[in-house]
Design a protein around this motif. Structure first.
Motif, PDB file in Angstrom:
ATOM      1  N   PRO A 202      -1.727   0.020  -4.271  1.00 56.06           N
ATOM      2  CA  PRO A 202      -2.446  -0.283  -5.523  1.00 56.06           C
ATOM      3  C   PRO A 202      -1.590  -1.136  -6.464  1.00 56.06           C
ATOM      4  CG  PRO A 202      -1.645   1.966  -5.580  1.00 56.06           C
ATOM      5  CD  PRO A 202      -1.339   1.447  -4.191  1.00 56.06           C
ATOM      6  N   HIS A 203      -2.281  -1.705  -7.446  1.00 57.64           N
ATOM      7  CA  HIS A 203      -1.599  -2.450  -8.502  1.00 57.64           C
ATOM      8  C   HIS A 203      -2.316  -2.173  -9.823  1.00 57.64           C
ATOM      9  CE1 HIS A 203       0.709  -5.661 -10.401  1.00 57.64           C
ATOM     10  NE2 HIS A 203      -0.415  -5.948 -11.066  1.00 57.64           N
ATOM     11  N   PRO A 204      -1.553  -1.886 -10.880  1.00 57.17           N
ATOM     12  CA  PRO A 204      -0.088  -1.803 -10.937  1.00 57.17           C
ATOM     13  C   PRO A 204       0.402  -0.427 -10.552  1.00 57.17           C
ATOM     14  CG  PRO A 204      -0.991  -1.552 -13.139  1.00 57.17           C
ATOM     15  CD  PRO A 204      -2.173  -1.779 -12.231  1.00 57.17           C
ATOM     16  N   VAL A 205       1.710  -0.330 -10.236  1.00 60.77           N
ATOM     17  CA  VAL A 205       2.367   0.933  -9.908  1.00 60.77           C
ATOM     18  C   VAL A 205       3.611   1.036 -10.788  1.00 60.77           C
ATOM     19  CG1 VAL A 205       3.515   2.298  -8.130  1.00 60.77           C
ATOM     20  CG2 VAL A 205       1.526   0.888  -7.529  1.00 60.77           C
ATOM     21  N   PHE A 206       3.783   2.208 -11.433  1.00 59.07           N
ATOM     22  CA  PHE A 206       4.943   2.446 -12.291  1.00 59.07           C
ATOM     23  C   PHE A 206       5.774   3.569 -11.698  1.00 59.07           C
ATOM     24  CE2 PHE A 206       1.739   0.562 -15.016  1.00 59.07           C
ATOM     25  CZ  PHE A 206       2.454  -0.411 -15.687  1.00 59.07           C
ATOM     26  N   GLU A 207       7.067   3.494 -11.954  1.00 59.87           N
ATOM     27  CA  GLU A 207       7.962   4.521 -11.437  1.00 59.87           C
ATOM     28  C   GLU A 207       7.487   5.891 -11.918  1.00 59.87           C
ATOM     29  OE1 GLU A 207      11.882   3.843 -12.902  1.00 59.87           O
ATOM     30  OE2 GLU A 207      11.219   3.369 -14.938  1.00 59.87           O
ATOM     31  N   GLY A 208       7.554   6.826 -10.965  1.00 56.80           N
ATOM     32  CA  GLY A 208       7.083   8.169 -11.264  1.00 56.80           C
ATOM     33  C   GLY A 208       5.628   8.385 -10.943  1.00 56.80           C
ATOM     34  N   ASP A 209       4.868   7.323 -10.619  1.00 57.60           N
ATOM     35  CA  ASP A 209       3.443   7.474 -10.308  1.00 57.60           C
ATOM     36  C   ASP A 209       3.259   8.150  -8.943  1.00 57.60           C
ATOM     37  OD1 ASP A 209       2.615   6.366 -12.629  1.00 57.60           O
ATOM     38  OD2 ASP A 209       2.059   4.411 -11.784  1.00 57.60           O
ATOM     39  N   THR A 210       2.127   8.774  -8.789  1.00 56.99           N
ATOM     40  CA  THR A 210       1.660   9.261  -7.493  1.00 56.99           C
ATOM     41  C   THR A 210       0.577   8.301  -7.027  1.00 56.99           C
ATOM     42  OG1 THR A 210       2.164  11.565  -8.009  1.00 56.99           O
ATOM     43  CG2 THR A 210       0.533  11.148  -6.279  1.00 56.99           C
ATOM     44  N   ILE A 211       0.804   7.651  -5.846  1.00 54.30           N
ATOM     45  CA  ILE A 211      -0.121   6.610  -5.385  1.00 54.30           C
ATOM     46  C   ILE A 211      -0.580   6.895  -3.962  1.00 54.30           C
ATOM     47  CG2 ILE A 211       0.989   4.884  -6.872  1.00 54.30           C
ATOM     48  CD1 ILE A 211       2.333   3.776  -4.317  1.00 54.30           C
ATOM     49  N   SER A 212      -1.548   6.104  -3.534  1.00 53.97           N
ATOM     50  CA  SER A 212      -2.049   6.184  -2.153  1.00 53.97           C
ATOM     51  C   SER A 212      -1.827   4.840  -1.452  1.00 53.97           C
ATOM     52  CB  SER A 212      -3.537   6.530  -2.139  1.00 53.97           C
ATOM     53  OG  SER A 212      -3.758   7.825  -2.632  1.00 53.97           O
ATOM     54  N   LEU A 213      -1.298   4.903  -0.203  1.00 55.72           N
ATOM     55  CA  LEU A 213      -1.198   3.731   0.667  1.00 55.72           C
ATOM     56  C   LEU A 213      -2.354   3.785   1.658  1.00 55.72           C
ATOM     57  CD1 LEU A 213       2.633   3.562   1.436  1.00 55.72           C
ATOM     58  CD2 LEU A 213       1.341   2.320  -0.306  1.00 55.72           C
ATOM     59  N   LYS A 214      -2.981   2.615   1.883  1.00 57.59           N
ATOM     60  CA  LYS A 214      -4.171   2.586   2.726  1.00 57.59           C
ATOM     61  C   LYS A 214      -3.928   1.618   3.890  1.00 57.59           C
ATOM     62  CE  LYS A 214      -9.161   1.988   2.427  1.00 57.59           C
ATOM     63  NZ  LYS A 214     -10.295   1.637   1.526  1.00 57.59           N
ATOM     64  N   CYS A 215      -4.014   2.166   5.140  1.00 55.84           N
ATOM     65  CA  CYS A 215      -3.893   1.356   6.351  1.00 55.84           C
ATOM     66  C   CYS A 215      -5.307   0.936   6.757  1.00 55.84           C
ATOM     67  CB  CYS A 215      -3.213   2.153   7.456  1.00 55.84           C
ATOM     68  SG  CYS A 215      -2.802   1.168   8.912  1.00 55.84           S
ATOM     69  N   ARG A 216      -5.523  -0.380   6.879  1.00 57.76           N
ATOM     70  CA  ARG A 216      -6.896  -0.866   7.035  1.00 57.76           C
ATOM     71  C   ARG A 216      -6.944  -1.922   8.149  1.00 57.76           C
ATOM     72  NH1 ARG A 216      -9.741  -4.746   2.846  1.00 57.76           N
ATOM     73  NH2 ARG A 216     -11.831  -4.849   3.756  1.00 57.76           N
ATOM     74  N   GLY A 217      -7.866  -1.757   9.079  1.00 56.47           N
ATOM     75  CA  GLY A 217      -8.070  -2.725  10.133  1.00 56.47           C
ATOM     76  C   GLY A 217      -9.155  -3.715   9.792  1.00 56.47           C
ATOM     77  N   LYS A 218      -9.023  -4.921  10.354  1.00 59.08           N
ATOM     78  CA  LYS A 218     -10.034  -5.926  10.051  1.00 59.08           C
ATOM     79  C   LYS A 218     -11.373  -5.495  10.594  1.00 59.08           C
ATOM     80  CE  LYS A 218     -10.601 -10.914   9.874  1.00 59.08           C
ATOM     81  NZ  LYS A 218      -9.993 -12.230  10.207  1.00 59.08           N
ATOM     82  N   GLU A 219     -11.343  -4.892  11.781  1.00 60.83           N
ATOM     83  CA  GLU A 219     -12.559  -4.271  12.319  1.00 60.83           C
ATOM     84  C   GLU A 219     -12.342  -2.760  12.231  1.00 60.83           C
ATOM     85  OE1 GLU A 219     -14.476  -6.225  15.808  1.00 60.83           O
ATOM     86  OE2 GLU A 219     -12.516  -7.246  15.928  1.00 60.83           O
ATOM     87  N   GLU A 220     -12.702  -2.230  11.096  1.00 62.71           N
ATOM     88  CA  GLU A 220     -12.338  -0.840  10.791  1.00 62.71           C
ATOM     89  C   GLU A 220     -12.980   0.132  11.772  1.00 62.71           C
ATOM     90  OE1 GLU A 220     -10.245   2.035   8.817  1.00 62.71           O
ATOM     91  OE2 GLU A 220     -10.094  -0.137   8.662  1.00 62.71           O
ATOM     92  N   LYS A 221     -14.120  -0.189  12.312  1.00 59.16           N
ATOM     93  CA  LYS A 221     -14.779   0.743  13.237  1.00 59.16           C
ATOM     94  C   LYS A 221     -14.045   0.856  14.562  1.00 59.16           C
ATOM     95  CE  LYS A 221     -19.434   0.117  11.383  1.00 59.16           C
ATOM     96  NZ  LYS A 221     -20.846  -0.285  11.720  1.00 59.16           N
ATOM     97  N   LYS A 222     -13.271  -0.144  14.893  1.00 62.15           N
ATOM     98  CA  LYS A 222     -12.544  -0.114  16.155  1.00 62.15           C
ATOM     99  C   LYS A 222     -11.083   0.295  15.970  1.00 62.15           C
ATOM    100  CE  LYS A 222     -15.383  -3.752  18.232  1.00 62.15           C
ATOM    101  NZ  LYS A 222     -15.371  -5.088  18.929  1.00 62.15           N
ATOM    102  N   THR A 223     -10.733   0.705  14.733  1.00 64.04           N
ATOM    103  CA  THR A 223      -9.345   1.061  14.422  1.00 64.04           C
ATOM    104  C   THR A 223      -9.224   2.568  14.346  1.00 64.04           C
ATOM    105  OG1 THR A 223      -9.136  -0.979  13.157  1.00 64.04           O
ATOM    106  CG2 THR A 223      -7.451   0.701  12.828  1.00 64.04           C
ATOM    107  N   SER A 224      -8.152   3.105  14.999  1.00 71.52           N
ATOM    108  CA  SER A 224      -7.943   4.557  14.985  1.00 71.52           C
ATOM    109  C   SER A 224      -6.453   4.844  15.105  1.00 71.52           C
ATOM    110  CB  SER A 224      -8.725   5.222  16.117  1.00 71.52           C
ATOM    111  OG  SER A 224      -8.282   4.724  17.380  1.00 71.52           O
TER     112      SER A 224
END
Length: 726
Positions: free
Chosen positions: A116-138
């Protein structure tokens, strides 16, 4: 305000409200612009678009916006732009400085890792792994610096708590399905999260930077939160030589030290801490040196200010110095006496209290201050002690018991207590009449001549600047003497014939009521009448044969009788027969019975009120002046005081008529109408009659010969009483 909604648009609105909330302070330096992303991810696939928004949280009306892509100026002036190219973006508004650069990447890979943006020190954030063809990604797995993150297997996103600015790299792997039966593992590009500082390291400032001994110092720990984190609560701590100052850490970025001494010199710094994020930052150290200064500009002041006191108040003497450090000794002195007191303390001022001052406490005072460089003396000040005025006493002096128009009256107002000068004011019905000052105290007088309008209540007040005091009220009733009355004949003589009923009307145009009127024929009293409310009064006559002679009247309201001008009447003619005249007289008498009954009662009331002094004092004969009690005599001025006074309320005086016109020795007759009551019924031989008709008595009066007093004597006894019997 707390904003916790996950929606990015709502987050943007919350941040805007927080910045614009009341109490937010703006510095003189232009604020930094901020770039927001929608969707809020710093990486996207090629072919997708990202909306960039340039915000100046301190100025909603920001005008045109300037955008840069790298070093290239974009020809866009709106606040929002939609981009599809990778690179660093910056913006500024007309009222802001440039934003920090933001990296936006558009990838052609099959797998990307989004932060995400923006991110500040001390924040709790989420990282998202995403495929171009999301239905075929696992089988997504997340890594930090090449190491697999715990609990990150086969999940669309992973949560990172309390991120820091440690330049860590993140990537993810996933299985991509192809040809429906095969799969392969692919890896995303490494990602460095753009973690911004939650707040800058604080800066410590001291005001003044070089304090003097005995003076105050204000320490300020300054830092700045980004607009998106303006709701973060910070605490501030201050230190000197490793020791915490004050009562510990607090939310205030200032620390007030009221007094600095030479021993307080040392190394100072401060710390700012965001406890919820467990982030703290220290300022650099600053050396503070406390200087000593000799005392100067010694001033003595009083409380209350000006040295003006009221007896019984407390006097406070305040001795202060404009400059001076260290231990200072203060002393107070009064002219002609020994020292009043002495105090030694670490302070630029000291106080000495003199409770409950008296008149002898007035005089000149001064003070001195010394911090081992020699005493410095203040200027002399004068203290005055005054006494407030007491309630004044108002007295009224008049030349007589009853105040009369034209009298000179003196109002005297005096306050028995109070410091001079005293200003007195005199009032009539709360309207000020005048004022007078008593420079040396005592009382004052106010003289004036009475008019009709001077009746009413009088008062005064006294004021010596310490409050006004009012006197009691004194009432005064002003009596107006009657003016010369005017006698008139109604109807006029030219319209009058023998046999008519005429009316002598006497009226004084001026004078306080009640007014007693008396009517005269050749100085012989015909009768009197009372006007309780003022105005005039009448006396009725029946003309038997003629109305010849001089007639007059006088008016009296207790202040002296006033006589009218003498009027001469000469009305002659042929008399009517006796029966007709008697009938006419009785008829007119009965018709005016009610009116004359009221007049008789008012006359009796007036006579009763003046009985203590007698009407003779007002110019009206009293009952004792009548030598003949018989109703047939000429002394008829007060018919109420007859031998039948016990039934006076039932006796009514009727108009005067002549009922014997053929006998020349009778001029007037007086008609009385008597109603009998139970009390007099026993004394009347005729009260057995069932109708109880009224008795009408005719009382003859002797004729007076103006030119022949002997004739009047000859007919002294030629009178008689007539009574009708039903």
């Amino acid at each position: 305000m707390h904003c916790s909604h996950p929606g990015w648009v709502l987050m943007f609105l919350c941040l805007l409200l927080l910045i614009l909330a009341p109490g937010h302070e703006h510095s003189g330096v232009p604020s930094k612009a901020v770039i927001l992303l929608d969707p809020p991810w710093s990486a996207a696939f090629k072919g997708e678009t990202v909306t960039l928004t340039c915000m100046n949280f301190h100025s909603p009306a920001q005008g045109d916006t300037t955008w840069y892509h790298g070093k290239d100026l974009l020809k866009v002036t709106s606040r929002n732009i939609r981009m599809e190219e990778s690179g660093y973006y910056q913006c500024k508004t007309q009222r802001s400085s440039f934003s920090d650069p933001v990296l936006v990447e558009f990838s052609s890979d099959q797998l990307i890792l989004q932060a995400p943006h923006p991110v500040f020190e001390g924040d709790t954030i989420s990282l998202k792994c995403r495929g171009k063809e999301e239905k075929k990604t696992s089988d997504k797995i997340y890594y930090k610096n090449g190491k697999k993150l715990k609990n990150s297997y086969n999940t669309d996103s992973v949560t990172l708590k309390s991120v820091s600015r440690d330049n860590s790299e993140y990537h993810c792997t996933a299985s991509i399905e192809f040809l429906s039966i095969f799969s392969r593992t692919i890896t995303s590009k490494p990602l460095k999260i753009q973690v911004q500082e939650l707040f800058l390291p604080p800066v410590l400032t001291a005001t003044p930077s070089q304090p003097t001994e005995g003076g105050p110092v204000t320490l300020t720990c300054e830092t700045q939160l980004p607009p998106q984190k303006s709701n973060v609560q910070l605490q501030f701590c201050f230190f000197r030589d490793g020791q915490i100052l004050g009562s510990g850490c607090s939310s205030s970025l200032e620390l007030q030290i009221p007094t600095m001494w030479r021993k307080d010199s040392g190394s100072y710094w401060c710390m700012a801490e965001a406890m919820a994020y467990r982030i703290s930052k220290n300022s650099s150290r600053s050396q503070i040196h406390v200087q000593r200064i000799p005392v100067s500009e010694v001033i003595l002041e009083t409380k209350p200010p000006g040295g003006q006191l009221i007896e019984g108040e407390n006097l406070v003497l305040i001795c202060s110095v404009a400059k001076g450090t260290g231990t200072i000794t203060f002393s107070w002195h009064k002219e002609g006496t020994r020292n009043l007191g002495r105090k030694t303390q670490h302070s630029l001022l000291a106080e000495l209290q003199i409770p409950t001052v008296k008149m002898h406490d007035a005089g000149r005072y001064y003070c001195a201050a010394d911090n081992n460089y020699g005493p410095i003396i203040s200027k002399w000040i004068r203290v005055t002690v005054r006494s407030p005025v007491s309630h004044p006493v108002l007295t009224l002096k008049a030349p007589r018991a009853q105040a009369v128009v034209g009298d000179m009256v003196e109002l005297h107002c005096k306050a028995l207590r109070g410091s001079p000068p005293i200003l007195y004011r005199f009032y009539h019905e709360d309207v000020i009449m005048g004022n007078s000052s008593a420079p040396s105290g005592g009382g004052v007088s106010f003289n004036f001549s009475l008019t009709v309008d001077h009746s009413g209540n009088y008062s005064c007040d006294a004021n010596n600047g310490l409050g006004s005091q009012h006197s009691h009220r004194v009432s005064l009733k002003v009596i107006v003497p009657v003016s010369h009355p005017v006698l008139t004949l109604r109807p006029p003589a030219a319209q009058t014939k023998v046999g008519d009923v005429v009316e002598l009307h006497c009226e004084a145009l001026g004078g306080s009521p009640p007014i007693m009127y008396q009517f005269y024929h050749e100085d012989i009293t015909l009768g009197n009448s009372l006007a309780p409310s003022g105005g005039g009064a009448s006396f009725k006559l029946f003309l038997p044969t003629e109305l010849v002679g001089n007639y007059s009247c006088d008016a009296d309201n207790g202040l002296g009788a006033q006589h009218s001008e003498v009027m001469a009447f000469n009305i002659t003619g042929t008399p009517r027969n006796r029966t007709t005249l008697v009938t006419a007289g009785i008829t007119v008498g009965l018709l005016s019975f009610l009116g004359f009954a009221i007049a008789a009662l008012l006359l009796y009331h007036f006579w009763t009120q003046r009985k203590s002094g007698g009407l003779s004092a007002a110019g009206t004969p009293s009952a004792n002046d009548c030598q003949e009690p018989s109703l047939s005599r000429s002394c008829i001025t007060n018919p109420q005081e007859s031998s039948h006074s016990e039934t006076l309320a039932l006796m009514e005086l009727q108009p005067v008529y002549n009922v014997n016109p053929e006998e020349s020795h009778v001029v007037y007759s007086q008609i009385r109408n008597m109603r009998h009551t139970k009390e007099n019924s026993a004394n009347s031989a005729r009260m057995h009659q069932k109708d109880k008709e009224p008795v009408v008595i005719y009382s003859e009066l002797k004729k007076v010969y103006v030119n022949d007093s002997s004739r009047g004597t000859d007919h002294e006894d030629a009178t008689g009483n007539y009574e009708n019997v039903p």
